[in-house]
Design a protein around this motif. Sequence first.
Motif, PDB file in Angstrom:
ATOM      1  N   ASN A 280       0.812  -1.390   0.043  1.00  0.00           N
ATOM      2  CA  ASN A 280       0.124  -0.029   0.083  1.00  0.00           C
ATOM      3  C   ASN A 280       0.949   1.224  -0.050  1.00  0.00           C
ATOM      4  O   ASN A 280       1.884   1.260   1.105  1.00  0.00           O
ATOM      5  CB  ASN A 280      -1.095  -0.017   1.202  1.00  0.00           C
ATOM      6  N   VAL A 281       0.848   2.164  -0.821  1.00  0.00           N
ATOM      7  CA  VAL A 281       1.530   3.326  -0.975  1.00  0.00           C
ATOM      8  C   VAL A 281       0.750   4.463  -0.564  1.00  0.00           C
ATOM      9  O   VAL A 281      -0.131   5.034  -1.575  1.00  0.00           O
ATOM     10  CB  VAL A 281       2.356   3.307  -2.497  1.00  0.00           C
ATOM     11  N   ASP A 282       0.981   5.404   0.472  1.00  0.00           N
ATOM     12  CA  ASP A 282       0.326   6.445   0.792  1.00  0.00           C
ATOM     13  C   ASP A 282       0.936   7.930   0.095  1.00  0.00           C
ATOM     14  O   ASP A 282       0.238   8.725  -0.127  1.00  0.00           O
ATOM     15  CB  ASP A 282       0.028   6.699   2.291  1.00  0.00           C
ATOM     16  N   LEU A 283       2.144   7.606   0.121  1.00  0.00           N
ATOM     17  CA  LEU A 283       3.083   8.757  -0.054  1.00  0.00           C
ATOM     18  C   LEU A 283       4.415   8.461  -1.104  1.00  0.00           C
ATOM     19  O   LEU A 283       4.800   7.204  -1.036  1.00  0.00           O
ATOM     20  CB  LEU A 283       3.617   9.370   0.999  1.00  0.00           C
ATOM     21  N   PRO A 284       4.457   9.238  -2.118  1.00  0.00           N
ATOM     22  CA  PRO A 284       6.008   8.870  -3.150  1.00  0.00           C
ATOM     23  C   PRO A 284       7.033   8.334  -2.239  1.00  0.00           C
ATOM     24  O   PRO A 284       7.781   7.362  -2.832  1.00  0.00           O
ATOM     25  CB  PRO A 284       6.093  10.032  -3.669  1.00  0.00           C
ATOM     26  N   GLU A 285       7.091   8.748  -1.143  1.00  0.00           N
ATOM     27  CA  GLU A 285       8.443   8.153  -0.555  1.00  0.00           C
ATOM     28  C   GLU A 285       8.600   6.949   0.100  1.00  0.00           C
ATOM     29  O   GLU A 285       9.592   6.178   0.597  1.00  0.00           O
ATOM     30  CB  GLU A 285       9.000   9.346   0.565  1.00  0.00           C
ATOM     31  N   GLU A 286       7.056   6.305  -0.070  1.00  0.00           N
ATOM     32  CA  GLU A 286       7.100   4.827   0.447  1.00  0.00           C
ATOM     33  C   GLU A 286       7.396   3.832  -0.848  1.00  0.00           C
ATOM     34  O   GLU A 286       7.524   2.702  -0.344  1.00  0.00           O
ATOM     35  CB  GLU A 286       5.524   4.692   0.872  1.00  0.00           C
ATOM     36  N   LEU A 287       7.559   4.381  -1.846  1.00  0.00           N
ATOM     37  CA  LEU A 287       7.850   3.506  -3.272  1.00  0.00           C
ATOM     38  C   LEU A 287       9.175   2.896  -2.974  1.00  0.00           C
ATOM     39  O   LEU A 287       9.006   1.460  -3.194  1.00  0.00           O
ATOM     40  CB  LEU A 287       7.925   4.344  -4.314  1.00  0.00           C
ATOM     41  N   ASN A 288      10.159   3.358  -2.563  1.00  0.00           N
ATOM     42  CA  ASN A 288      11.262   2.752  -2.546  1.00  0.00           C
ATOM     43  C   ASN A 288      11.338   1.446  -1.519  1.00  0.00           C
ATOM     44  O   ASN A 288      11.667   0.440  -1.911  1.00  0.00           O
ATOM     45  CB  ASN A 288      12.512   3.523  -1.966  1.00  0.00           C
ATOM     46  N   GLN A 289      10.819   1.682  -0.630  1.00  0.00           N
ATOM     47  CA  GLN A 289      10.610   0.718   0.741  1.00  0.00           C
ATOM     48  C   GLN A 289       9.615  -0.675   0.117  1.00  0.00           C
ATOM     49  O   GLN A 289      10.121  -1.726   0.102  1.00  0.00           O
ATOM     50  CB  GLN A 289      10.020   1.030   1.695  1.00  0.00           C
ATOM     51  N   ALA A 290       8.640  -0.099  -0.686  1.00  0.00           N
ATOM     52  CA  ALA A 290       7.874  -1.131  -1.390  1.00  0.00           C
ATOM     53  C   ALA A 290       8.552  -2.102  -2.314  1.00  0.00           C
ATOM     54  O   ALA A 290       8.428  -3.333  -2.449  1.00  0.00           O
ATOM     55  CB  ALA A 290       6.613  -0.643  -1.948  1.00  0.00           C
ATOM     56  N   VAL A 291       9.368  -1.591  -3.188  1.00  0.00           N
ATOM     57  CA  VAL A 291      10.294  -2.184  -4.183  1.00  0.00           C
ATOM     58  C   VAL A 291      11.258  -3.200  -3.284  1.00  0.00           C
ATOM     59  O   VAL A 291      11.512  -4.204  -3.540  1.00  0.00           O
ATOM     60  CB  VAL A 291      10.897  -1.048  -4.973  1.00  0.00           C
ATOM     61  N   GLU A 292      12.149  -2.230  -2.563  1.00  0.00           N
ATOM     62  CA  GLU A 292      12.929  -3.235  -1.730  1.00  0.00           C
ATOM     63  C   GLU A 292      12.524  -4.424  -1.048  1.00  0.00           C
ATOM     64  O   GLU A 292      13.054  -5.405  -0.788  1.00  0.00           O
ATOM     65  CB  GLU A 292      13.627  -2.055  -0.741  1.00  0.00           C
ATOM     66  N   HIS A 293      11.372  -4.155  -0.377  1.00  0.00           N
ATOM     67  CA  HIS A 293      10.723  -5.352   0.355  1.00  0.00           C
ATOM     68  C   HIS A 293       9.954  -6.300  -0.603  1.00  0.00           C
ATOM     69  O   HIS A 293       9.377  -7.208  -0.236  1.00  0.00           O
ATOM     70  CB  HIS A 293       9.845  -4.796   1.483  1.00  0.00           C
ATOM     71  N   GLY A 294      10.222  -6.171  -2.008  1.00  0.00           N
ATOM     72  CA  GLY A 294       9.747  -7.036  -3.005  1.00  0.00           C
ATOM     73  C   GLY A 294       8.318  -7.076  -3.207  1.00  0.00           C
ATOM     74  O   GLY A 294       7.512  -8.207  -3.274  1.00  0.00           O
ATOM     75  N   ALA A 295       7.455  -5.905  -3.123  1.00  0.00           N
ATOM     76  CA  ALA A 295       6.031  -6.047  -3.237  1.00  0.00           C
ATOM     77  C   ALA A 295       5.922  -6.307  -4.624  1.00  0.00           C
ATOM     78  O   ALA A 295       6.585  -5.914  -5.748  1.00  0.00           O
ATOM     79  CB  ALA A 295       5.749  -4.390  -2.991  1.00  0.00           C
ATOM     80  N   GLU A 296       4.865  -7.190  -4.956  1.00  0.00           N
ATOM     81  CA  GLU A 296       4.404  -7.603  -6.286  1.00  0.00           C
ATOM     82  C   GLU A 296       3.403  -6.666  -6.828  1.00  0.00           C
ATOM     83  O   GLU A 296       1.887  -7.009  -6.909  1.00  0.00           O
ATOM     84  CB  GLU A 296       3.827  -8.982  -6.331  1.00  0.00           C
ATOM     85  N   GLY A 297       3.589  -5.434  -6.932  1.00  0.00           N
ATOM     86  CA  GLY A 297       2.569  -4.533  -7.360  1.00  0.00           C
ATOM     87  C   GLY A 297       2.091  -3.653  -6.279  1.00  0.00           C
ATOM     88  O   GLY A 297       2.495  -3.698  -5.016  1.00  0.00           O
ATOM     89  N   VAL A 298       1.203  -2.739  -6.372  1.00  0.00           N
ATOM     90  CA  VAL A 298       0.564  -1.967  -5.277  1.00  0.00           C
ATOM     91  C   VAL A 298      -0.798  -2.196  -5.376  1.00  0.00           C
ATOM     92  O   VAL A 298      -1.633  -1.914  -6.370  1.00  0.00           O
ATOM     93  CB  VAL A 298       1.061  -0.442  -5.684  1.00  0.00           C
ATOM     94  N   GLY A 299      -1.239  -2.454  -4.394  1.00  0.00           N
ATOM     95  CA  GLY A 299      -2.633  -3.033  -4.214  1.00  0.00           C
ATOM     96  C   GLY A 299      -3.555  -1.924  -3.821  1.00  0.00           C
ATOM     97  O   GLY A 299      -4.916  -1.790  -3.747  1.00  0.00           O
ATOM     98  N   LEU A 300      -3.008  -0.747  -3.242  1.00  0.00           N
ATOM     99  CA  LEU A 300      -3.673   0.379  -2.986  1.00  0.00           C
ATOM    100  C   LEU A 300      -2.781   1.583  -3.127  1.00  0.00           C
ATOM    101  O   LEU A 300      -1.664   1.800  -2.259  1.00  0.00           O
ATOM    102  CB  LEU A 300      -4.311   0.506  -1.546  1.00  0.00           C
ATOM    103  N   VAL A 301      -2.909   2.678  -4.087  1.00  0.00           N
ATOM    104  CA  VAL A 301      -2.382   3.868  -4.137  1.00  0.00           C
ATOM    105  C   VAL A 301      -3.244   4.775  -3.702  1.00  0.00           C
ATOM    106  O   VAL A 301      -4.165   4.945  -4.307  1.00  0.00           O
ATOM    107  CB  VAL A 301      -1.901   4.230  -5.622  1.00  0.00           C
TER     108      VAL A 301
END
Length: 600
Positions: A280-301
């Motif tokens: 789940n990405v609330d703010l742009p700065e969370e994108l890196n962590q989502a990628v680094e932790h291996g998210a398979e896409g974003v289920g909620l922007v």
Amino acid sequence: MSDPRILTGLGVSPGYVVGRAYVIPWGLPDVPHRVISQREITSEIDRLQGAVDAVRRHLEGFRERTAHRAGPSEAKIFDAQILMLEDVEFMSEVERLIRENQLSAERAFEFKALEVRALWAQSGSPVLRQRQADLAGISVRVLHQLLGHSLDELLDQPDEPVIVFTQQLTPDLTVEFDRDQVIGFASVQGTRTSHAAILAHSLGIPCVMGLVGGLEKIEHGMSVILDGTHGTVLLEPSIEEVAEANAKEQRLQALERELERVVGQPGVTADGVLISLRGNVDLPEELNQAVEHGAEGVGLVRTEFLIVGRTELPQEDEQARYFELVASRFPDQPVVIRSYDLGGDTFPAPFRAPAEANPFLGWRAIRVCLDHPDVLRTQIRAILRARAAGDVQLMLPLITQVEELDAAREVVEQAREELVREGVRAGSDLPVGVMIETPAAVYLAEELAKRSDFLSVGTNDLTQYILAVDRSNARLAHRFTPFHPAVVRALKIIADAGTREGRAVSVCGEMASEPLAAFLLLGLGYRVLSVSPPRLPLVRWLIRQIDVSAAKQAGESVLQAATTQEITAILTEGIVEFIDLGLLEAGQLPAARAPTTLNS
Ligand code: PEP
Ligand code: MG
């Protein structure tokens, strides 16, 4: 009765430490009122500039130190403070007060800093409210500098490792001391997303903010246990309590080692069922962590940050750029963009909405968007443009009627035709999903599934509306639980409806990131979970250890249960076969806590 030795707050950086309290009176100093003569104006402005330069040099030193200790992105936190010091408008206003009102440099600086602080506090913008601590940090330093105080005395390096207690933890104070001298931080003010909290977390120093009861009970030198995982401070602990805290720290470290092991591993259960784990990405700065932790896409922007705290509505281009950026970080993976979920208790300035008696039952989410089709169309046009660059999808919040879905689909169709007419590159087949967040949507799940491309359960709101428990009411926090039998039965109805209609059903509420709840969701038939980026490793670790067959068995039993207590007992019994509960307890945030988001 609760133990009077326990102070509670928010755990913003996990870990358990035992040590002596080191209380720092870190706040604005008393500034005497002083008026200067005409002749002194120029030298007073020079004095102001000198103090600002000295503080800037100090902050540059912190930036360098932080780059070494934590990394380049954490070091950038000090750019925010340095930029405040260099803010031309702010500084020229301070100079104007010296020139026109003949105030001393310290009085003029204090006046302006307090004015900005009040403005930010009223702004309704969570970002500005969070930046107050950055401003406080530079204000304290500049004022002490102008008053000729030595900060070395105030910030005397302790001679043993200590736990720092202060009213407000500012970013600069977080890195002021050597790492081996400060083992924990606690403050009365502050939030999970403040810069100081981020720094403490990156430096691996346990930290509690928002301590209820202030600092009155803390004495300098007192022995304490700080629990940054659950957000508590225990005063004058016994030998047994110290031993228990040390044991918990050991278990936490063991859990962290386990979580590191699963980075990059697929989300497959022990009995071979593939689970899709998104962020789940609330703010742009969370994108890196989502990628680094291996998210398979974003289920909620979440898109509210684009609008909250601003005076103008964001344009189509700005939104399209952001959505394309998110899509570019997740090539070939779904990126589910939620249309604005405005309302509840937050209303951005451009709408000028009147106050309501029951905002959570009021003009919110899809209701606002459908009443402002121009706003919805702009957002949908941006989403359609981004669809040309990736697997971008649209999701509609707080649906209670089939007609709302039909109306939103109509806007999608119109927007698509417009873009084609204008010759703008856009996706032709935008999947549209429905968030199931209300009892109405649960009863209509089958019809909604038929008319949409996917369902996603917003368990934060679903729990709130099924149980009639305000999700942001701290007094009712113990009643806010997705393990209530009514919520569990609703979750089953939704999963079955999706399956019958051949639609994917996911969960993007906070519940999915709580281990016991994730176990339950798999048992009820969910195969797609979307969680906040920091929780991805924990949920991945859990998935890889459990059997879906055991989860299904537990899922069947909980549907027969009549109380929350029975349900958690059944789930605990089911999961204990696979998971060391001691590890979870040491590393876990409080179970299924009421979520804090921009809306709550
Ligand atoms: C929810 O309600 O569960 C959800 C994901 O949306 P939000 O928390 O933004 O309301
Ligand atoms: Mg919601």
